[in-house]
Design an enzyme around this catalytic site. Structure first.
Site, PDB file in Angstrom:
ATOM      1  N   ASP A   8     -45.212  84.622  74.501  1.00 44.01           N
ATOM      2  CA  ASP A   8     -45.884  84.883  73.142  1.00 44.01           C
ATOM      3  C   ASP A   8     -47.334  85.237  73.333  1.00 44.01           C
ATOM      4  O   ASP A   8     -48.327  84.931  74.938  1.00 44.01           O
ATOM      5  CB  ASP A   8     -46.107  83.085  72.674  1.00 44.01           C
ATOM      6  CG  ASP A   8     -46.680  83.675  70.492  1.00 44.01           C
ATOM      7  OD1 ASP A   8     -46.691  84.332  70.609  1.00 44.01           O
ATOM      8  OD2 ASP A   8     -47.635  82.531  71.100  1.00 44.01           O
ATOM      9  N   ASP A  10     -50.344  85.453  70.479  1.00 37.70           N
ATOM     10  CA  ASP A  10     -51.276  84.908  69.791  1.00 37.70           C
ATOM     11  C   ASP A  10     -51.070  83.193  70.490  1.00 37.70           C
ATOM     12  O   ASP A  10     -49.942  82.679  69.591  1.00 37.70           O
ATOM     13  CB  ASP A  10     -51.588  84.797  68.726  1.00 37.70           C
ATOM     14  CG  ASP A  10     -51.187  86.541  67.466  1.00 37.70           C
ATOM     15  OD1 ASP A  10     -52.454  87.415  68.883  1.00 37.70           O
ATOM     16  OD2 ASP A  10     -50.665  87.177  66.906  1.00 37.70           O
TER      17      ASP A  10
END
Ligand SMILES: [Mg+2]
Ligand SMILES: [Zn+2]
Length: 189
Positions: A8, A10
């Site tokens: 992922d 952020d």
């Protein structure tokens, strides 16, 4: 087919600042480049998979998303770490912008981005990992037969405390701790 670590963006490799809308607000965690270099060295293809709901909301445009990913790619490369490809989902079923209003197959926890990466890069999701700061990242891992790891950075600090969390999930402090765990576990054949 190669094993991969799907990261992922952020809250996992860089600070989650809400909607990232300027390059000045892009701050990598201090260990992210080292973590990716270690994963590369262990034979993992590293790929970023990120939902960018800010595009669907009209807060950032897709050109900016590409710009951020190019900056990240170069920063990691300068530190000897390779992120092989970035995938983002710009969609939202309730998007105010019609172009992005879609019940797509790529918005995590749906598996579209990983399925696409597997085809594009010759990856085996069942020998791979997904690392993220939301339970939806862990759910994504399950849906493709990968191993999910929740990191307690970004949203992960509160996600880890949720009462409805999966009890058998792997939870680590951050991406570096997740990397250490991945190196211990290796790739299941
Ligand atoms: Mg995140
Ligand atoms: Zn999508």
């Amino acid at each position: 087919m190669r094993p991969a670590v799907f990261l992922d963006r952020d809250g996992t490799i860089n600070e989650d600042v809400g909607y990232l809308d300027s390059l000045e607000r892009l701050t990598l965690f201090p260990y992210s480049i080292d973590a990716v270099r270690l994963l590369n060295g262990a034979g993992f293809c590293v790929v970023v998979v990120t939902n960018q709901g800010g595009v669907a909301a009209g807060l950032v445009d897709e050109t900016f998303v590409h710009d951020v990913h190019e900056v990240l790619r170069r920063r990691f490369e300068a530190g000897g770490a390779t992120i092989e490809r970035f995938y983002h989902c710009p969609h939202d079923p309730h998007a105010p912008i019609e172009q992005y209003r879609r019940d797509c197959m790529c918005r995590k926890p749906k598996p579209g981005m990983i399925r696409q990466a597997a085809v594009d890069l010759g990856l085996d999701p069942t020998r791979s990992y997904v690392v993220g700061d939301k339970w939806s990242d862990v759910a994504l891992a399950r849906s493709v037969g990968a191993t999910g790891i929740l990191v307690q950075t970004g949203y992960g600090t509160t996600q880890a405390k949720r009462l409805d969390r999966p009890r058998d999930a792997i939870v680590t402090a951050d991406l570096m701790a997740a990397t250490v765990r991945i190196l211990e576990l290796g790739t299941s054949e």
